[in-house]
Scaffold this motif. Structure first.
Motif, short mmCIF file in Angstrom:
data_model
loop_
_atom_site.label_atom_id
_atom_site.label_comp_id
_atom_site.label_asym_id
_atom_site.label_seq_id
_atom_site.Cartn_x
_atom_site.Cartn_y
_atom_site.Cartn_z
N PHE A 89 0.83 -1.20 0.00
CA PHE A 89 0.00 0.00 0.00
C PHE A 89 0.87 1.25 0.00
N HIS A 90 1.93 1.24 0.79
CA HIS A 90 2.80 2.42 0.87
C HIS A 90 3.52 2.64 -0.45
N VAL A 91 4.05 1.58 -1.04
CA VAL A 91 4.76 1.70 -2.31
C VAL A 91 3.82 2.22 -3.41
N ASN A 92 2.65 1.60 -3.54
CA ASN A 92 1.74 1.97 -4.62
C ASN A 92 1.10 3.34 -4.41
N THR A 93 0.58 3.55 -3.20
CA THR A 93 -0.21 4.75 -2.93
C THR A 93 0.66 5.98 -2.77
N ILE A 94 1.70 5.89 -1.96
CA ILE A 94 2.52 7.06 -1.63
C ILE A 94 3.71 7.21 -2.57
N GLN A 95 4.48 6.13 -2.71
CA GLN A 95 5.74 6.24 -3.45
C GLN A 95 5.54 6.32 -4.97
N ILE A 96 4.46 5.73 -5.48
CA ILE A 96 4.28 5.73 -6.94
C ILE A 96 3.18 6.70 -7.36
N VAL A 97 1.92 6.40 -7.04
CA VAL A 97 0.83 7.24 -7.52
C VAL A 97 0.87 8.63 -6.88
N GLY A 98 1.06 8.68 -5.56
CA GLY A 98 1.13 9.98 -4.90
C GLY A 98 2.30 10.81 -5.38
N GLN A 99 3.46 10.17 -5.53
CA GLN A 99 4.63 10.88 -6.01
C GLN A 99 4.43 11.36 -7.45
N PHE A 100 3.74 10.56 -8.25
CA PHE A 100 3.44 10.96 -9.63
C PHE A 100 2.54 12.20 -9.64
N LEU A 101 1.54 12.22 -8.77
CA LEU A 101 0.68 13.39 -8.68
C LEU A 101 1.46 14.63 -8.26
N SER A 125 -3.57 2.43 -6.95
CA SER A 125 -2.81 1.38 -7.61
C SER A 125 -2.46 1.83 -9.03
N VAL A 126 -1.58 1.09 -9.67
CA VAL A 126 -1.12 1.41 -11.01
C VAL A 126 -1.78 0.48 -12.02
N LEU A 127 -2.31 1.06 -13.09
CA LEU A 127 -2.92 0.28 -14.17
C LEU A 127 -2.14 0.53 -15.46
N TYR A 128 -1.00 -0.14 -15.57
CA TYR A 128 -0.16 -0.03 -16.76
C TYR A 128 -0.20 -1.32 -17.59
N THR A 129 0.16 -2.43 -16.95
CA THR A 129 0.42 -3.69 -17.64
C THR A 129 -0.86 -4.26 -18.26
N GLU A 130 -0.72 -4.83 -19.46
CA GLU A 130 -1.84 -5.44 -20.17
C GLU A 130 -1.48 -6.87 -20.58
N THR A 157 -8.15 -3.72 -20.85
CA THR A 157 -7.89 -4.68 -19.78
C THR A 157 -6.50 -4.45 -19.20
N LYS A 158 -6.41 -4.40 -17.89
CA LYS A 158 -5.14 -4.27 -17.18
C LYS A 158 -4.95 -5.48 -16.28
N VAL A 159 -3.70 -5.91 -16.11
CA VAL A 159 -3.43 -7.11 -15.31
C VAL A 159 -2.22 -6.89 -14.38
N PHE A 160 -2.16 -7.78 -13.37
CA PHE A 160 -1.02 -7.92 -12.46
C PHE A 160 -0.82 -6.72 -11.53
N SER A 161 -1.87 -5.99 -11.22
CA SER A 161 -1.77 -4.97 -10.18
C SER A 161 -2.05 -5.61 -8.82
N LEU A 162 -1.47 -5.03 -7.76
CA LEU A 162 -1.62 -5.57 -6.41
C LEU A 162 -2.54 -4.69 -5.57
N LYS A 163 -3.26 -5.32 -4.63
CA LYS A 163 -4.17 -4.64 -3.69
C LYS A 163 -5.34 -3.95 -4.39
N LEU A 169 -8.39 4.57 -6.26
CA LEU A 169 -7.92 5.23 -7.47
C LEU A 169 -7.00 4.32 -8.26
N GLY A 170 -7.07 4.42 -9.58
CA GLY A 170 -6.12 3.74 -10.44
C GLY A 170 -5.45 4.75 -11.35
#
Length: 381
Positions: A89-101, A125-130, A157-163, A169-170
């Motif tokens: 949760f910390h990696v996805n929410t804060i370090q990736i999506v939050g940092q991107f914002l 979470s991140v919705l990149y991979t298909e 379609t997106k795959v392999f995201s966690l949580k 938000l995606g």
């Protein structure tokens, strides 16, 4: 190159460590930790951490942070993992999506989303991979078509995201101009994961954290959900991936798994069980020391405003391969009795062995990292 921590950083680390050692936090972390294929809901733990101000310390105060340096956020991440807090949760929410914002969002997007993320009240979470694109985002097929009212409808379609079944938000990559070149015409959107047309299902796997498949069927997003200029998502993704590839999260997994293996060895035989492993233990510790330096080289560069794609690729490659190697070695450490009794080290190392194969795939495969390194050397005079 960083060879030590400042007095202020050491004080900050001690304060964080003291807070995370409280009985309340430790009990919540234990309840949030998955085992034997069961993935608990870790959101109550993160709401607690958000209330303590221990999620986004480097964000500006107006967005729910404490205005501390980015390097303090890395210290916080280290202490969270060492305290047994599940880090996804910390990696996805804060370090990736939050940092991107923080990096690419406009003022209204930051005001709308960041404070709730920092409080542990909202998750991302991140919705990149298909399915047919894998790590090659230039091959993505998800499209965002204009709806005639200034917004878009996203289908794909997106795959392999966690949580993902827990998040609000995606961060979604989609093609807004499908006729453009492979790496052109891509845009980035914030998607409400509870919106009509979003379907989330689990992908069977062997890890304690479950991968998900996300079907987007004409999901409506407004112009206010577009991050950055339309069709300019690829340059933003390159910057975001470099920020994501510090290697620190993989280093921390490797450190925890090695420490747990040593704990299992001591439990087996305090006097001599580790003797046959001394050489390999020494090699692992040496590699971990190098790994930590690589990660902090990237982090201190980011703090200074430098995004070094090459350094990030080296750090991500080294840390994910190291973590995978330690997990494979440590899988044979617990004794039959430890496995039968499901001791704490046996459970952690079993989980590590099942998680490790994905580490060299996420955030860019090892092959992609080596390609980045090779391309950098090819460009030398």
């Amino acid at each position: 190159m960083r060879f030590g921590f400042t007095e202020d950083q050491q004080r900050f680390r001690a304060d964080v460590r003291r807070t995370l050692r409280s009985a309340e936090v430790r009990a919540a972390a234990e309840q949030a930790t998955g085992a034997a294929g069961v993935e608990p809901d870790a959101r109550p733990l993160y709401r607690m951490l958000g209330g303590l101000g221990l999620l986004a310390v480097h964000w500006p105060v107006e967005f729910g942070g404490a205005g501390r340096p980015l390097t303090d956020a890395a210290i916080l991440a280290e202490e969270l993992v060492r305290a047994g807090v599940p880090d996804t949760f910390h990696v996805n929410t804060i370090q990736i999506v939050g940092q991107f914002l923080l990096m690419a969002g406009d003022a209204e997007q930051k005001r709308r989303h960041l404070p709730a993320l920092a409080r542990g009240e909202s998750f991302a979470s991140v919705l990149y991979t298909e399915p047919d694109a894998g790590s090659d985002l230039g091959a993505l097929r998800t499209v965002a078509e204009p709806d005639g009212d200034g917004g878009y409808r996203i289908t794909g379609t997106k795959v392999f995201s966690l949580k993902t079944r827990f998040v609000d938000l995606g961060l979604c990559a989609a093609r807004t101009t499908p006729t453009a070149g492979k790496y052109q015409g891509i845009s980035l959107f914030l998607v409400d994961m509870r919106a009509p047309g979003v379907t989330v299902s689990m992908i069977p796997g062997i890890g304690d954290e479950h991968f998900h498949r996300v079907e987007l069927d004409g999901v409506a997003v407004s112009a206010a959900d577009l991050i950055g200029p339309r069709d300019e998502g690829w340059p933003l993704l390159n910057e975001a991936l470099a920020v994501e590839r510090t290697g620190l999260d993989y280093y921390l997994k490797a450190e925890r798994w090695l420490d747990t293996a040593l704990e299992a060895l001591v439990d087996r035989d305090p006097d001599s069980a580790h003797a046959a492993h001394l050489e390999q233990i020494g090699r692992w510790h040496g590699a971990l020391t190098a790994d930590h330096s690589l990660a902090w080289e990237v982090l201190t560069g980011l703090e200074a405003g430098r995004i070094d794609q090459l350094a990030a690729a080296v750090a991500k490659y080294h840390s994910s391969e190291l973590a995978q190697g330690i997990a494979a070695w440590a899988a044979d450490i617990p004794s039959p009795d430890q496995r039968a009794n499901r001791t704490r080290p046996a459970k952690i190392l079993d989980s590590a062995h099942r998680e490790a194969p994905g580490l060299t795939l996420s955030a860019g495969t090892s092959e992609v990292m080596l390609h980045i390194v090779a391309a950098a050397f090819d460009s030398l005079p």
